[in-house]
Design a protein around this motif. Structure first.
Motif, PDB file in Angstrom:
ATOM      1  N   ARG A 222       3.147  15.722  -0.606  1.00 22.54           N
ATOM      2  CA  ARG A 222       3.390  14.425  -0.940  1.00 22.54           C
ATOM      3  C   ARG A 222       2.213  13.934  -1.867  1.00 22.54           C
ATOM      4  O   ARG A 222       1.071  14.095  -1.609  1.00 22.54           O
TER       5      ARG A 222
ATOM      6  N   ASP B 215     -10.764   5.126   4.738  1.00 25.80           N
ATOM      7  CA  ASP B 215      -9.443   4.673   4.617  1.00 25.80           C
ATOM      8  C   ASP B 215      -8.625   5.886   5.483  1.00 25.80           C
ATOM      9  O   ASP B 215      -7.723   6.325   4.952  1.00 25.80           O
TER      10      ASP B 215
ATOM     11  N   ILE C  30       0.777  -1.359  -0.151  1.00 26.86           N
ATOM     12  CA  ILE C  30       0.034   0.076  -0.157  1.00 26.86           C
ATOM     13  C   ILE C  30       0.739   1.376  -0.002  1.00 26.86           C
ATOM     14  O   ILE C  30       0.239   2.292   0.108  1.00 26.86           O
TER      15      ILE C  30
ATOM     16  N   ARG D 280      -0.831  -2.329   9.302  1.00 32.34           N
ATOM     17  CA  ARG D 280      -0.839  -0.946   9.526  1.00 32.34           C
ATOM     18  C   ARG D 280      -1.354  -0.448  10.832  1.00 32.34           C
ATOM     19  O   ARG D 280      -0.850   0.487  11.412  1.00 32.34           O
TER      20      ARG D 280
ATOM     21  N   LEU E   9       3.417   6.144  -2.746  1.00 38.15           N
ATOM     22  CA  LEU E   9       3.346   7.526  -2.720  1.00 38.15           C
ATOM     23  C   LEU E   9       4.127   8.763  -3.160  1.00 38.15           C
ATOM     24  O   LEU E   9       5.107   7.941  -3.787  1.00 38.15           O
TER      25      LEU E   9
ATOM     26  N   HIS F 237      -7.505   9.155  -6.482  1.00 34.26           N
ATOM     27  CA  HIS F 237      -8.808   8.722  -6.181  1.00 34.26           C
ATOM     28  C   HIS F 237      -9.568   9.866  -5.195  1.00 34.26           C
ATOM     29  O   HIS F 237      -8.614  10.448  -4.591  1.00 34.26           O
TER      30      HIS F 237
ATOM     31  N   ASP G 110       0.047  11.149  -3.027  1.00 37.40           N
ATOM     32  CA  ASP G 110      -0.308   9.759  -2.915  1.00 37.40           C
ATOM     33  C   ASP G 110      -0.584   8.887  -3.987  1.00 37.40           C
ATOM     34  O   ASP G 110      -1.031   9.352  -4.974  1.00 37.40           O
TER      35      ASP G 110
ATOM     36  N   HIS H  98       3.151   5.132   7.904  1.00 38.45           N
ATOM     37  CA  HIS H  98       1.828   4.794   8.468  1.00 38.45           C
ATOM     38  C   HIS H  98       1.044   3.662   7.643  1.00 38.45           C
ATOM     39  O   HIS H  98       0.055   2.885   7.970  1.00 38.45           O
ATOM     40  N   ASP H  99       1.815   2.954   6.866  1.00 37.58           N
ATOM     41  CA  ASP H  99       1.470   2.071   6.060  1.00 37.58           C
ATOM     42  C   ASP H  99       2.117   0.586   6.473  1.00 37.58           C
ATOM     43  O   ASP H  99       2.021  -0.496   5.790  1.00 37.58           O
TER      44      ASP H  99
HETATM   45  C1  NOJ Z   1      -0.900   5.075  -0.113  1.00 39.66           C
HETATM   46  C2  NOJ Z   1      -1.145   5.620   1.187  1.00 39.66           C
HETATM   47  O1  NOJ Z   1       0.023   5.814   2.074  1.00 39.66           O
HETATM   48  C3  NOJ Z   1      -2.127   4.679   1.951  1.00 39.66           C
HETATM   49  O2  NOJ Z   1      -2.323   4.697   3.382  1.00 39.66           O
HETATM   50  C4  NOJ Z   1      -3.694   4.705   1.389  1.00 39.66           C
HETATM   51  O3  NOJ Z   1      -4.315   3.813   2.045  1.00 39.66           O
HETATM   52  C5  NOJ Z   1      -3.348   4.414  -0.066  1.00 39.66           C
HETATM   53  N1  NOJ Z   1      -2.412   5.149  -0.565  1.00 39.66           N
HETATM   54  C6  NOJ Z   1      -4.765   5.012  -0.605  1.00 39.66           C
HETATM   55  O4  NOJ Z   1      -4.717   6.267  -0.592  1.00 39.66           O
END
Ligand code: NOJ
Length: 589
Positions: free
Chosen positions: A236, A98, A7, A448, A10, A141, A238, A361-362
């Motif tokens: 940043r 999310d 995930i 996460r 970014l 998105h 994403d 954070h991922d």
């Molecule tokens: C990447 C982000 O780091 C992640 O946390 C998010 O869930 C996805 N993009 C979707 O935006």
């Protein structure tokens, strides 16, 4: 578990408040590197970025969710770390499918986080302290609750229809696309209202925007200008490597999604990505003093270079996931870590710039994945890992709580998780008949949510994070691991982190110096030198829980110890004995 490791694609962009453009060097300083040009010096290369997950940092109104006022309250703490930039995960209005990566209004602040006045005060407070601010821009998105999508889905001839990717059902089922967060793993969702499917690489509530539509791009540039006018210093971007798509949506090889690299290969670096980045540069980035970084760097060094090559006028920095993805369930090999970081450094040694990080954070917590979170070794290994990220070439990203050595939380039931990736991943694994015992063990280690538990400020009930019920439980070890306690302890992870940031900032050799790997086959020690003109440093990191011996090449002549996460280091001629997870940096004579 792919969902958990994939995930992270970014991108960031920064803007600084001064009058130089983002790619213009500071000509006053000769960094003297043999392999780089004098003109390479940039503020965004020299700074350390501190990443804050705002939902989990500090709650001031008792709703159990962190807020902007909480960040304002802790600005002096952030300043005390010595960091130069703060990147906040999205703070826009969002239904939070999310946690903010699903935006329904790009010009408003999430109500749980506060108001636009809070935002302005926070930005001012950062700037007063010399800290730059990096805004997360989520435009691969939007939320399905964004007005654009409400309009788009309402009829096939709505003016907003082409803001998103639609596949009319009369053409049959669209070619399979895998989705990161969908509980069935399907990125096309059928929408009865107009008898068509829409595309969502992430959750069903995160429909992909159609970047081929110039109106969409203009909307995005206008949004970026809105925030740039407010004075943000960076962006940043994403999941940005995914924005340009082959809208004929050709069939992909069956089972492609089983190898995570294929997802990047087929979704990333689409046909018009460079055109859009250059357009963004011309429309926004070149007009403000900003720095931009992209999440994801394609599938090769060439892809990564093409994003950040200054001559192309696109982005300043990208980050790849090869390093951070190494530590899966079952651990990682030090040899692979050395190889990955060494290869990336080599590829960017003469041109371009990368980011250095082991957590965000991922990801689950850095010390639990790459170090050792047992009571005995948590502190030394946490300090050792921070020595690593702060002594490599590239801009270091420190994730909130890693300065304290915060660890994974031990969730064992799916009801404890809050992350959509975990919850929908669980549903999919169940439906696919996976070994659920194993699935839960992997989740426990890699989720996460491990990296999103509230910041540990003190040893009170909810660690000083909130007076209410925290949205995600506080880690039980906050009685030992917390800011208040660690502030008092001279040898804490926190004070070591501050010292290491200072060392980097006082020594340009740690920023720009050439990197050379030593002892490549050593099983326990990661050793390298950094050299810049007459200056040199030797970094020795014991990545193991055992004692380790480094026999240095004869030509290395050791100077003073610059930093050490133990009280002493045992040196016997050219042989150095390192304690478990010991990290030492020597000046070179
Ligand atoms: C990447 C982000 O780091 C992640 O946390 C998010 O869930 C996805 N993009 C979707 O935006």
């Amino acid at each position: 578990m792919k969902v958990l490791t994939l995930i992270c694609f970014l991108g960031l962009a920064f803007m600084s408040g001064c009058s130089k453009s983002n790619n213009e060097a500071d000509p006053a300083v000769d960094i003297g590197g043999e392999s780089r040009q004098k003109t390479d010096r940039q503020w965004w290369k020299e700074g350390v970025i501190y990443q804050i997950y705002p939902r989990s940092f500090k709650d001031t109104d008792g709703d159990g969710i962190g807020d902007l006022k909480g960040i304002i309250q802790e600005l002096d703490y952030i300043k005390s770390l010595g960091v130069d930039m703060v990147w906040l995960n999205p703070i826009y209005s969002s239904p939070n499918d999310d946690n903010g990566y699903d935006i329904d209004d790009y010009r408003a602040i999430m109500k749980e986080f506060g108001t636009m006045e809070d935002f302005d005060a926070m930005l001012k407070g950062m700037h007063e302290r010399g800290i730059k601010f990096v805004m997360d821009v989520v435009v691969n998105h939007s939320s399905d609750e964004h007005e654009w999508f409400r309009q788009s889905r309402s009829s096939r001839d709505n003016p907003y229809r082409d803001y998103y990717h639609w596949w009319p059902a009369e053409k049959g089922k669209p070619p399979y696309r895998w989705s990161y967060f969908d509980e069935k793993g399907e990125a096309w969702k059928y929408d009865a209202q107009t008898d068509a499917y829409y595309l969502h690489y992430f959750s069903q509530k995160q429909p992909d925007l159609n970047w081929e539509n110039p109106k969409v791009r203009q909307e995005v540039y206008d949004i970026m200008k809105f925030w740039a006018e407010k004075g943000v210093d960076g962006f940043r971007l994403d999941a940005f490597q995914f924005v340009s798509k082959d809208t004929s949506f050709p069939a992909l090889p069956a089972g492609y999604e089983k190898d995570v690299r294929n997802v990047i290969k087929y979704y990333g670096m689409g046909p018009n990505l460079h055109k859009y980045l250059r357009e963004m540069y011309d429309e926004v980035l070149s007009k403000y003093d900003v720095f931009a970084v992209s999440e994801g760097a394609g599938s090769s060094f060439e892809d990564a270079h093409s994003l950040v090559d200054a001559d192309r006028k696109e982005l300043q920095m990208a980050y790849h996931f090869e390093g951070v993805d190494l530590a899966g369930y079952g651990g990682y090999k030090l040899a692979d870590l050395k190889k990955s970081f060494t290869d990336w450094d080599a590829s960017f040694a003469k041109k371009g710039w990368i980011s250095i990080f082991l957590a965000n954070h991922d990801q689950a917590r850095m010390v639990s994945r790459f170090g050792n979170d047992s009571p005995e070794f948590r502190a030394p290994s946490g300090k050792m890992l921070n020595t690593f990220i702060l002594s490599m070439r590239g801009t270091p990203y420190a994730y909130y709580g890693d300065e304290l050595g915060m660890t994974n939380i031990n969730f064992d039931s799916i009801d404890q998780y809050r992350d959509i990736a975990a919850i929908n991943g669980y549903k999919k694994a169940l439906a696919d008949g996976e070994d659920m015992d194993l699935f839960m063990k992997k989740l426990n280690f890699l989720s996460r949510d491990n990296g999103r538990t509230p910041m540990q400020w003190d040893d009170s009930e909810h660690a000083g994070f909130t007076t209410g019920t925290p949205w995600l439980p506080v880690n039980g070890n906050h009685d030992l691991i917390n800011v208040e306690t660690e502030n008092r302890d001279k040898s804490s992870c926190l004070n070591y982190f501050r010292k290491m940031v200072r060392l980097r900032k006082d020594n340009l050799v740690l920023v720009y110096g050439d990197y050379q790997l030593l002892l490549p086959d050593h099983k326990q020690i990661y050793a390298y030198t950094r050299k810049l003109a007459q200056e040199g440093m030797l970094v020795l990191l014991n990545f193991s829980s055992g004692n380790a011996v480094a026999t240095l090449p004869k030509e290395i002549s050791l100077g003073d110890v610059q930093i050490n996460n133990y009280d002493q280091v045992r040196i016997d001629g050219t042989t150095i004995n390192l304690e478990p997870y010991q990290a030492v940096i020597f000046a070179l004579k």
